[in-house]
Design an enzyme around this catalytic site. Structure first.
Site, PDB file in Angstrom:
ATOM      1  N   THR A   1       0.869  -1.182   0.000  1.00  0.00           N
ATOM      2  CA  THR A   1       0.000   0.000   0.000  1.00  0.00           C
ATOM      3  C   THR A   1       0.906   1.232   0.000  1.00  0.00           C
ATOM      4  OG1 THR A   1      -1.782  -1.221   1.020  1.00  0.00           O
ATOM      5  CG2 THR A   1      -1.886   1.148   1.316  1.00  0.00           C
TER       6      THR A   1
ATOM      7  N   ASP B   1     -10.239  -8.064   2.001  1.00  0.00           N
ATOM      8  CA  ASP B   1     -10.582  -7.182   3.126  1.00  0.00           C
ATOM      9  C   ASP B   1     -12.037  -7.350   3.566  1.00  0.00           C
ATOM     10  OD1 ASP B   1      -8.106  -6.148   3.628  1.00  0.00           O
ATOM     11  OD2 ASP B   1      -8.409  -4.277   2.543  1.00  0.00           O
TER      12      ASP B   1
HETATM   13  O1  DON Z   1      -7.535  -1.235   3.064  1.00  0.00           O
HETATM   14  C1  DON Z   1      -6.833  -1.823   3.880  1.00  0.00           C
HETATM   15  O2  DON Z   1      -6.955  -1.706   5.077  1.00  0.00           O
HETATM   16  C2  DON Z   1      -5.739  -2.736   3.364  1.00  0.00           C
HETATM   17  N1  DON Z   1      -6.099  -3.244   2.078  1.00  0.00           N
HETATM   18  C3  DON Z   1      -4.460  -1.968   3.339  1.00  0.00           C
HETATM   19  C4  DON Z   1      -3.319  -2.855   2.964  1.00  0.00           C
HETATM   20  C5  DON Z   1      -2.013  -2.367   3.402  1.00  0.00           C
HETATM   21  O3  DON Z   1      -1.860  -1.336   4.007  1.00  0.00           O
HETATM   22  C6  DON Z   1      -0.887  -3.245   3.068  1.00  0.00           C
HETATM   23  N2  DON Z   1       0.297  -2.870   3.769  1.00  0.00           N
HETATM   24  N3  DON Z   1       0.786  -3.567   4.576  1.00  0.00           N
END
Ligand code: DON
Length: 563
Positions: free
Chosen positions: A372, A414
Site C-alpha cells: 500500500t 478485506d
Molecule cells: O484497506 C486496507 O486496510 C488494506 N487493504 C491496506 C493494505 C495495506 O496497508 C498493506 N500494507 N501492509
C-alpha cells in the site's frame, strides 16, 4: 493597453495552453511540501506545481506516479482515499475511491461446498480483484478540484512508465515474496520478472502497456478506463482467468465524496477517513478513551498498557460495527461519543490486561505486511491532501490484465469471507463487512490531518490493520510536540483485539517493559520486520514555513520547494 496586458497574462497562463478553467480558484502556492514513498513520485508532484497546478493537481500526479514506480503498493488496478482541505473556504472532503465487489459477487464466493474458506482464493488471481476506484478517483480529483487537465498531471507518470526507472532493494524484496503468483500469469511475469525470476538490483522497469492505459485516461477521462478498448481488455482478461468482472461493473463504478470523521484530542483537531474505511473512527475512538489519562506523566509500562487497552476496545468495535456505510447502518455518533469512550475507559484496569476473549472472539496470528502507499502534500496557505492508496497485498492479486499493464488488486480479502475467520491481516468481522454485490470492503487506511493553534500536520502510512495504531502513535507524538521526523520514526507497537497480543518492532520495548507488560497479563510478540512507511508534512500557520519527513523504514522522500 490593459487588454493587451491581460491577453499577455492569459497567454502565459495554463488556461491558454490547456483550455481548462481552474476548478478551485486558489491563490497560487508559493511553497509546497510533499512526502511520498518514492522520490520520483515526490518529484512528479513538484513538477506539476511548477506547471501552475495546485496541491490537488499535484496529488493526481503523485498518485499516478506511485502507480508506476511503486507497483507493489497501489495502482490503476486498485483504490484508495484522498482527504482534501481547501484553504480559501475551509472546505473538507474525502474522496472514497475504494474498490467495489463485482455485481455478481456473493457472500460465500470464497467458501467450498462444506462452507470452509478456500485458502488464498481471496488473495491470488482474478477472483480476488474488486472493481478499481483509482482511475475514477484521479479523474474526479482533477476535474473537480484541480487547475490543470489530466493530460498535464498524468504526464510524469506516463513518462516514467514509458522510459522506465531503476528498481531498488525494497521493491525486489516484495517482488520476491510474490514471484510464485506473478509467474503463473504471463502478462504479469512479462512485466515484473526476468525469465521467471526477480531481476537484478537497479534493472530498468518499463511498462509500455501501462503508459498506454494512462494515456487513454488522460485523453478520454473515465471512459478511457471504464469503457472502450481498455475496459474490453480488462473484462476479457479477468473472465478468462475465472474472475467476475463485467462491462457493467466497470461502467457503474463511481467514487463518492464523504464527510471526513472529526475528533479532538487534547486540543488537537483530528480529521480522518470515514467508512468505507475504519481508520478515522477507530483512531478517534481510541484517542477518546485515552484522552482522560495523562500519558506523559505515567510510567512507560502503564502508558503502553493503556494504549493497548484503548486499541483493543476500538478494534473490537471495528470488528462488530464497521463496513460500507452505503450498505449498513454504522452507529457513528455512539462510537465517537465521549460518554461511550468514558464507559469503555471505566473497564480498563491500570494493573491488568483484559483478555480479548472477554470482549469476544478467538486468538490467532496475522501475517505481516508492508505495502500500500501514502503521500502527504501541503502548501504555504494550508491547502492539503492526505492520500492512502492500495492494491492490498504486495503486487495485489498478482494478476495483470493482458494488454493493459494494469496489475489488479486483491482487496476482496478485506471483506469477511466467513464470520470469525481472519483475513490476511488477522482481522475478523461479521455481517457488517460481509461480501455483497457492489459493496466496498472495510479498510484500515487512515489519511489524517491534525491541527492545533499553531500548526497543521498531514500524515498517514501503509501497513494493513496496523495503519490505525501507527497513526495513533504519531498523534500522541504530535501531542507531545514531536517533529515530523519523530512522528514517522516513533518505535511501533500494536494491538488489534484479535489476536490478543501486543506486536512490537525490535527495540520498541525495553526488557523491563516486556516483563512489566507480561506481568500484568499481556502476551507479546516481536514482529519479523519493522513495519509501515509513514509520510508526513507540517505547516506553521504564522510563519508559513513547511517541513516534511519520510519514514526511514521505506525508501521515500520528503521535499519542500519554493515556486
Ligand atoms: O484497506 C486496507 O486496510 C488494506 N487493504 C491496506 C493494505 C495495506 O496497508 C498493506 N500494507 N501492509
Amino acid at each position: 493597453m490593459m487588454l493587451k496586458h491581460a491577453c499577455f497574462i492569459f497567454f502565459l497562463s495554463p488556461l491558454f495552453w490547456f483550455g481548462q478553467a481552474c476548478a478551485a480558484e486558489l491563490p497560487k502556492s508559493t511553497k509546497v511540501a510533499i512526502a511520498s514513498a518514492h522520490p520520483l513520485a515526490t518529484q512528479a508532484g513538484m513538477e506539476i506545481v511548477g506547471k501552475g497546478g495546485n496541491v490537488f493537481d499535484a496529488a493526481v500526479a503523485v498518485s499516478a506516479a506511485l502507480a508506476v514506480v511503486e507497483p507493489s503498493g497501489s495502482g490503476l488496478g486498485g483504490g484508495g482515499y484522498w482527504l482534501l482541505h481547501r484553504a480559501n473556504d475551509g472546505f473538507e472532503t474525502m474522496i472514497d475511491g475504494r474498490e467495489k465487489a463485482p455485481l455478481s459477487a456473493s457472500i460465500d464466493m470464497f467458501l467450498d461446498k462444506q462452507g470452509r474458506v478456500i485458502s488464498r482464493l481471496s488473495l491470488d488471481g482474478a477472483l480476488a480483484a474488486a472493481i478499481p476506484g483509482m482511475p475514477a478517483g484521479l479523474v474526479h480529483l482533477s476535474e473537480k478540484y484541480g487547475c490543470l487537465p489530466l493530460k498535464v498531471s498524468l504526464a510524469p507518470a506516463i513518462r516514467y512508465a514509458q522510459t522506465g526507472f531503476a528498481v531498488g532493494d525494497k521493491y525486489l524484496k516484495l517482488l520476491q515474496s510474490r514471484t510464485g503468483i506473478l509467474k503463473s500469469y504471463p502478462a504479469s511475469a512479462g512485466i515484473f520478472l526476468s525469465n521467471g525470476k526477480v531481476p537484478p538490483l537497479f534493472s530498468i522497469l518499463r511498462q509500455p502497456d501501462l503508459a498506454n492505459t494512462l494515456k487513454q485516461l488522460a485523453d478520454s477521462g473515465r471512459e478511457g478506463f471504464y469503457d472502450g478498448a481498455i475496459a474490453d481488455k480488462l473484462v476479457k482478461s479477468v473472465k478468462r482467468a475465472r474472475g467476475l468482472w463485467t462491462k457493467q461493473d466497470l461502467k457503474e463504478y463511481q467514487v463518492i465524496e464523504r464527510a471526513p470523521i472529526k475528533g479532538e484530542y487534547h486540543g488537537i483537531k483530528i480529521t480522518s477517513s470515514a467508512p468505507s474505511s475504519s481508520g478515522g473512527l477507530v483512531l478517534v475512538e481510541a484517542l477518546n478513551i485515552l484522552s482522560a489519562f495523562d500519558l506523559q506523566k505515567t510510567d512507560t509500562v502503564t502508558r503502553k498498557h493503556l494504549i493497548t487497552e484503548a486499541l483493543r476496545r476500538a478494534y473490537h468495535d471495528r470488528a462488530l460495527y464497521l463496513g460500507d456505510a452505503d450498505f449498513i447502518d454504522i452507529p457513528i455518533e455512539r462510537l465517537l461519543s465521549q460518554d461511550y469512550a468514558a464507559g469503555l475507559r471505566s473497564t480498563i484496569r491500570p494493573d491488568k490486561a483484559l483478555p480479548s476473549s472477554f470482549l469476544a472472539g478467538e486468538m490467532s496470528d496475522p501475517s505481516e505486511g508492508n505495502h500500500t502507499t501514502h503521500f502527504s502534500i501541503i502548501d504555504d496557505q494550508g491547502n492539503r491532501v492526505a492520500a492512502t492508496l492500495s492494491i492490498n497485498a504486495p503486487f495485489g492479486s498478482g494478476f495483470v490484465a493482458s494488454g493493459t499493464g494494469v496489475l489488479l488488486n486483491n482487496e476482496m480479502d478485506d471483506f469477511v469471507s466467513q464470520a470469525g475467520t481472519m483475513n490476511g491481516y488477522g482481522l475478523i468481522g461479521g455481517a457488517a463487512n460481509a461480501i455483497a454485490p457492489g459493496k466496498r470492503m472495510l479498510s484500515s487506511m487512515t489519511p489524517t490531518f491534525l491541527e492545533n493553534d499553531e500548526v497543521v500536520a498531514v500524515l498517514g502510512t501503509p501497513g494493513g490493520s496496523r495503519i490505525i495504531s501507527m497513526v495513533l502513535l504519531a498523534v500522541l507524538d504530535f501531542a507531545e510536540n514531536g517533529s515530523p521526523e519523530s512522528w514517522v520514526s516513533v518505535p511501533r507497537f500494536h494491538h488489534q483485539f484479535i489476536p490478543d497480543v501486543i506486536e512490537y518492532e525490535k527495540y520498541t520495548l525495553s526488557p523491563a517493559e516486556i516483563s512489566g507488560l507480561a506481568s500484568i497479563g499481556h502476551q507479546l510478540k516481536e514482529t519479523r520486520n519493522r513495519y509501515g512507511d509513514m509520510q508526513a508534512v507540517l505547516w506553521h500557520k504564522k510563519t508559513r514555513s513547511l517541513k516534511g519527513a519520510s519514514d526511514r523504514r521505506g525508501s521515500g522522500s520528503a521535499l519542500v520547494k519554493n515556486f
